[in-house]
Design an enzyme around this catalytic site. Structure first.
Site, short mmCIF file in Angstrom:
data_model
loop_
_atom_site.label_atom_id
_atom_site.label_comp_id
_atom_site.label_asym_id
_atom_site.label_seq_id
_atom_site.Cartn_x
_atom_site.Cartn_y
_atom_site.Cartn_z
N CYS A 136 0.68 -1.18 0.00
CA CYS A 136 0.04 0.00 0.05
C CYS A 136 0.99 1.29 -0.05
O CYS A 136 1.85 1.39 0.91
CB CYS A 136 -0.85 -0.08 1.20
SG CYS A 136 -2.08 1.37 1.11
N GLY B 295 -2.83 -7.36 -10.18
CA GLY B 295 -2.89 -6.03 -11.09
C GLY B 295 -3.26 -6.03 -12.44
O GLY B 295 -2.48 -7.08 -13.30
N GLY C 9 -8.48 -7.57 -8.26
CA GLY C 9 -8.97 -6.44 -7.27
C GLY C 9 -9.99 -5.63 -7.70
O GLY C 9 -11.21 -5.94 -7.67
N ARG C 10 -9.84 -4.54 -8.29
CA ARG C 10 -10.81 -3.56 -8.65
C ARG C 10 -12.00 -4.00 -9.64
O ARG C 10 -13.11 -3.82 -9.55
CB ARG C 10 -10.31 -2.02 -9.24
CG ARG C 10 -10.39 -0.99 -8.07
CD ARG C 10 -9.23 -1.53 -7.02
NE ARG C 10 -9.54 -0.46 -6.05
CZ ARG C 10 -8.72 -0.71 -4.93
NH1 ARG C 10 -7.91 -1.87 -4.89
NH2 ARG C 10 -8.65 0.05 -3.61
#
Length: 338
Positions: free
Chosen positions: A106, A218, A239-240
């Protein structure tokens, strides 16, 4: 690499490895994870990052509570103090988590100020102390999620050495977010999009260390893109994409397992008992439906689905009927488009 020669795939680590959902701050709370579990029954789910101090001193029910159906489930910890991380890991194990993951990726200013997250990529010895302390404290697997480097780092050997140090300390798996983290000049959102992806580094890491479980994270947004990576690594972490287009999780697991594909409406109906139970407990509908907004992403009528939920879920008395109303509006709009 003498420490790596002893690495053997751990069945507890490998469960759910081929597909997982990334820890995402403000997103992957328990309501989100319950929904994702319905979409992908075999995937590994991760909590939002929780700082070790919060685990030790905070409201554990709020921070660590989860539904029994969420397993296999990992708690992601933030921090850089070996003793505190070990204590937090023990608490996580006592709460029933299947894995403890250390955040080394992060890039936010708050994280940097606390000397944890991506800035730890430049302190491999300290990270190894943290990993070793957690490994000594728990029986569940301890894993690390990291970047390729920070700022303008461009040395594969340094990245590989960082990984080797953590595996030598007992890390059971490495999750590679295959971009650098820029600590200055980019927001956390930009850090997920601007630094170029280098999947080849993750491929090489796995190729040179075949016994080490490596998961790639990623830029994976489609079933095809995610599946293509499994020729090179052990698993993919969305992820998103899993949040903005959650149905892709269901499609990806169906491809991986051969399970039948179920409709979006069937997924919502499967979620209904959970939603109604949460409503009985006093949870506002908006806290659950915010995770459903992307279910019809890219589909005719998807805008109507989002609009109904966004405008109505926060209102007093909002219940399951609003979800049914959103589906009905979606169906009508889709028929018009058809």
């Amino acid at each position: 690499m003498p420490a790596l020669q002893a690495v053997r795939p751990n069945p507890d680590v490998l469960e759910g490895l081929r597909l997982s959902v990334a820890p995402m701050m403000d997103w992957t709370d328990t309501h989100c994870r319950v929904f994702h579990r319905l979409l992908a029954p075999g995937a590994r789910l991760y909590t939002e990052m929780v700082h070790a101090n919060a685990v030790i001193h905070g409201d554990r029910q709020r921070l660590l509570g989860f539904d029994a159906g969420e397993h296999p489930l990992a708690l992601q910890l933030g921090g850089s103090d070996p003793a505190l991380l070990a204590q937090a890991a023990r608490i996580a194990e006592d709460w029933g988590y299947d894995e403890v993951n250390l955040n080394c990726g992060c890039p936010s200013d708050r994280v940097q100020a606390g000397r944890f997250g991506a800035c730890l990529m430049r302190e491999p010895a300290l990270v190894a102390e943290c990993v070793a302390a957690m490994v000594a404290a728990v029986r569940v697997p301890v894993t690390v999620k990291c970047r390729l480097g920070v700022d303008d780092d461009d040395d594969y050997a340094a990245f590989a050495a960082f990984v080797d140090r953590q595996v030598g300390a007992g890390a059971a798996m490495i999750v590679v977010h295959a971009r650098n983290a820029w600590l200055k000049g980019l927001s956390p959102k930009e850090n997920r999009e601007v630094p170029p992806l280098r999947y080849d580094w993750a491929y090489r890491l796995k190729r040179e260390r075949p016994a080490l479980p490596v998961v790639l994270n990623g830029g994976l947004a489609t079933v095809e893109a995610a599946q293509a990576q499994l020729a090179h690594v052990d698993g993919v972490m969305l992820g998103r994409a899993a949040y903005h287009d959650p149905y892709v999780l269901h499609l990806l697991e169906a491809v991986q397992t051969g399970a039948p594909v179920r409709s979006r409406e069937a997924m919502l109906e499967a979620l209904r008992p959970y939603v109604e139970e949460q409503l009985r407990r006093g949870v506002g509908l908006k806290h659950i439906t915010r995770h459903l907004l992307g279910l019809y992403h890219g589909q005719p009528g998807g805008r109507g689905f989002r609009k109904v939920l966004s405008e109505g879920a926060h209102l007093p008395g909002a219940g399951w009927g609003l979800v049914e109303q959103a589906v009905a509006v979606t169906r009508v709009q889709a028929e018009r488009c058809g």
